[in-house]
Design an enzyme around this catalytic site. Structure first.
Site, mmCIF file in Angstrom:
data_model
loop_
_atom_site.group_PDB
_atom_site.id
_atom_site.type_symbol
_atom_site.label_atom_id
_atom_site.label_comp_id
_atom_site.label_asym_id
_atom_site.label_seq_id
_atom_site.Cartn_x
_atom_site.Cartn_y
_atom_site.Cartn_z
ATOM 1 N N ALA A 70 0.818 -1.215 0.000
ATOM 2 C CA ALA A 70 0.000 0.000 0.000
ATOM 3 C C ALA A 70 0.851 1.263 0.000
ATOM 4 C CB ALA A 70 -0.932 -0.005 1.211
ATOM 5 N N ALA B 40 -4.125 -8.096 4.927
ATOM 6 C CA ALA B 40 -4.757 -7.309 5.992
ATOM 7 C C ALA B 40 -6.271 -7.455 5.895
ATOM 8 C CB ALA B 40 -4.354 -5.842 5.868
ATOM 9 N N GLY C 95 -8.819 -6.550 8.664
ATOM 10 C CA GLY C 95 -9.742 -5.716 9.427
ATOM 11 C C GLY C 95 -10.204 -4.452 8.741
ATOM 12 N N GLU D 260 -12.632 -2.006 16.638
ATOM 13 C CA GLU D 260 -11.618 -2.983 17.003
ATOM 14 C C GLU D 260 -10.977 -2.595 18.329
ATOM 15 O OE1 GLU D 260 -8.971 -3.300 13.672
ATOM 16 O OE2 GLU D 260 -10.450 -4.303 12.419
ATOM 17 N N HIS E 185 0.056 -10.728 17.022
ATOM 18 C CA HIS E 185 -1.407 -10.696 16.881
ATOM 19 C C HIS E 185 -1.987 -11.820 17.728
ATOM 20 C CE1 HIS E 185 -5.432 -10.607 15.261
ATOM 21 N NE2 HIS E 185 -5.136 -9.484 14.643
ATOM 22 N N HIS F 247 3.333 -10.405 14.213
ATOM 23 C CA HIS F 247 2.423 -9.774 13.260
ATOM 24 C C HIS F 247 2.903 -8.431 12.734
ATOM 25 C CE1 HIS F 247 -1.348 -8.786 11.338
ATOM 26 N NE2 HIS F 247 -1.519 -7.730 12.098
ATOM 27 N N ARG G 295 1.031 -0.944 18.479
ATOM 28 C CA ARG G 295 0.181 -0.391 17.415
ATOM 29 C C ARG G 295 -1.286 -0.675 17.677
ATOM 30 N NH1 ARG G 295 -2.410 -2.288 12.892
ATOM 31 N NH2 ARG G 295 -1.428 -4.346 12.953
#
Length: 536
Positions: free
Chosen positions: A18, A49, A51, A121, A243, A350, A385
């Site tokens: 990205a 990815a 979410g 989240e 994660h 992760h 994060r």
């Protein structure tokens, strides 16, 4: 252009996720661009990815709330300026993705109008996650890649490894500038040169340094290692996010179960079916990832269990199929019907919260060298994060880098010529078992001694062995022709050393870094900076 051995370009972008794609599209109308991709162009962490991307679109939400949530999740170690910069530019960046054609999910309101469906989240106090079902990264990656392929000023180099950045120091000059890179053409098995006015490193993180990871195979810390060797500082490498919920099944390794599932009401349970997160945090399943991962790790070790479980089967079947079609299909392939059964899960490496030190425009310590996305340390993530700030960081800081490059491109002189790669004194190795052995030992060593819970003894044991591995790899690299596995092992060994050096510097437990010998958190939070001149 791809048939040449020597190339010349305005901007070389190393990485096709990205961050790299966004930067390319943002400058290509005024600059020629090469995008270097180690594997297939679509392959990378962005693709997987699930979410979504955080941005304030709800009138009941606010940028200040997004800022405060991020600061809290970062355990006091975020750079507030970077957090505010990111949250303030989030909506504009998401609108740019929407304009590119990314199909974020929408819902129809009671008055017949449409609006984006926002999910929530861990760590977020509001629903602010834009998503495309449970495959947001795939939607972003494929949309941007289609746009990139259609642009006449962007040249795509697929299956190319970046070996090293070429700096003024390597050319015998006194200034601190990057002039391009040596790259390994995997298809033709040869080293080529790329001269560039600007170089942007967008190679993602380094989670492949661990035995168990949710990341694709290419996440080997290449950009961090190259920038360090070129003379750039790194920071906060000790903060590796695990994660909490990766599918525990031999037939579907590295498959992530998105945090959005917990945001939509899934429970974490022990093998006996009882919930355990209420015992660890008042936010329960929506606690930040570091807390949830440690809770799962603790329960697994306490019970001697191979895994814990994630259960959303109490929700309506139609709801589950609509929101989590990818997870449903993947789990069903291995015999798990998530509408009726619990999902076995374990934590997995992760995300790399630290990286190459940059400013708010992605500028590094070297002139004309940028680092954007997970490879960079911007100060946004601090010690942990927050969910769905990762893709956001890619877009926001790629736009910042683009603005800086476009403002400077007409004033930058041509890069100095780069001499051809000299391999006249190396041979083809007949002992590649050496690479395989050190590869597996390094990753297992990091998992056992530099994982979710650490100690001084483990860290010192790790650094002693890592430095030996690194020395062996450097000697092998100097004497034999390069290969993909050798290049990745070289970078992984370097990144492993940086992670442990940072971990040894931190005399406390904070966020993702938990040391049994320093269980308390200090009153004053300071980032961990390493400099090649001082700490090499």
């Amino acid at each position: 252009m791809n048939d040449k051995i020597q190339h010349k370009i305005d901007c070389l972008i190393i990485g096709s996720g990205a961050a790299g794609l966004t930067l390319a599209l943002s400058i290509a109308d005024k600059a020629s661009v090469i995008i270097l991709s180690k594997s297939e162009l679509k392959e990378g962490s962005t693709l997987y990815a699930q979410g979504g991307i955080a941005a304030v679109f709800d009138e009941n939400d606010s940028i200040e709330s997004h800022v405060q949530d991020t600061l809290i999740a970062g355990a006091g170690l975020c750079n507030e300026e970077a957090v505010r910069f990111t949250a303030t530019n989030a909506k504009t960046s998401m609108q740019w993705l929407i304009d590119q054609g990314v199909p974020f999910d929408q819902i129809i309101a009671q008055d017949g109008s449409t609006r984006f469906h926002l999910t929530r989240e861990g760590g977020h106090s509001h629903r602010r996650i834009l998503h495309a079902a449970d495959a947001t990264g795939k939607a972003v990656q494929t949309t941007l890649l289609d746009r990139v392929r259609a642009h006449p000023n962007i040249f795509l180099f697929e299956r190319f490894n970046a070996l090293d950045l070429v700096t003024s120091k390597k050319l015998g000059k006194k200034d601190k500038r990057v002039h391009g890179a040596y790259v390994w053409n995997r298809s033709k098995e040869r080293v080529e040169t790329i001269e560039a006015k600007f170089v942007a490193v967008a190679t993602g993180g380094a989670s492949k340094v661990y035995q168990y990871t949710s990341n694709p195979d290419i996440a080997s810390g290449d950009g961090i290692a190259m920038a360090w060797r070129a003379g750039c500082r790194v920071a906060n490498m000790e903060f590796n996010q695990f994660h909490p919920t990766s599918l525990y099944n031999d037939k579907a390794q590295n498959f992530l179960i998105t945090e959005a599932m917990r945001g939509e009401g899934a429970y974490l349970k022990r093998p006996d079916g009882t919930r355990f997160m209420p015992d660890f945090d008042e936010r329960e399943e929506l606690a930040p990832r570091d807390i949830v991962a440690r809770a799962i790790d603790f329960e697994m070790k306490r019970l001697g269990a191979d895994c814990m479980y994630l259960d959303i089967s109490h929700k309506d079947e139609t709801f589950i199929l609509e929101h989590f079609p990818t997870i449903y299909a993947t789990c069903l392939k291995v015999g798990i019907d998530i509408t009726k059964e619990q999902i076995p899960i374990v934590p997995a490496a992760h995300y790399t919260c630290g990286g190459v030190v940059t400013d708010l425009n992605g500028k590094t310590d070297l002139d004309n060298l940028f680092a954007i996305g997970e490879v960079a340390y911007t100060g946004l993530h601090g010690a942990n994060r927050m969910a769905s700030n990762s893709l956001l960081e890619c877009i926001v800081f790629a736009h910042g880098a683009a603005s800086s490059i476009l403002a400077e491109i007409n004033n930058i002189s041509e890069p100095d010529p780069i001499s051809m790669w000299d391999e006249s004194r190396v041979t083809i190795s007949e002992e590649n078992i050496f690479i395989s052995h050190n590869w597996h030992e390094l990753r297992l060593l990091m998992w056992d001694f530099v994982g979710i819970v650490r100690s001084n003894r483990r860290l010192h044991k790790a650094i002693t062995r890592i430095e030996l591995i690194k020395q062996e790899v450097d000697e092998f690299y100097a004497n034999f022709k390069v290969s993909n596995n050798l290049l990745e092992l070289r970078n992984l060994a370097q990144v492993a050393q940086l992670i442990v050096l940072c971990a040894l510097e931190r005399k406390e437990s904070r966020g993702l870094h938990f040391n049994k010998d320093y269980p308390d958190t200090l009153d004053i939070a300071t980032p961990t900076f390493l400099s090649p001149d001082k700490d090499a």
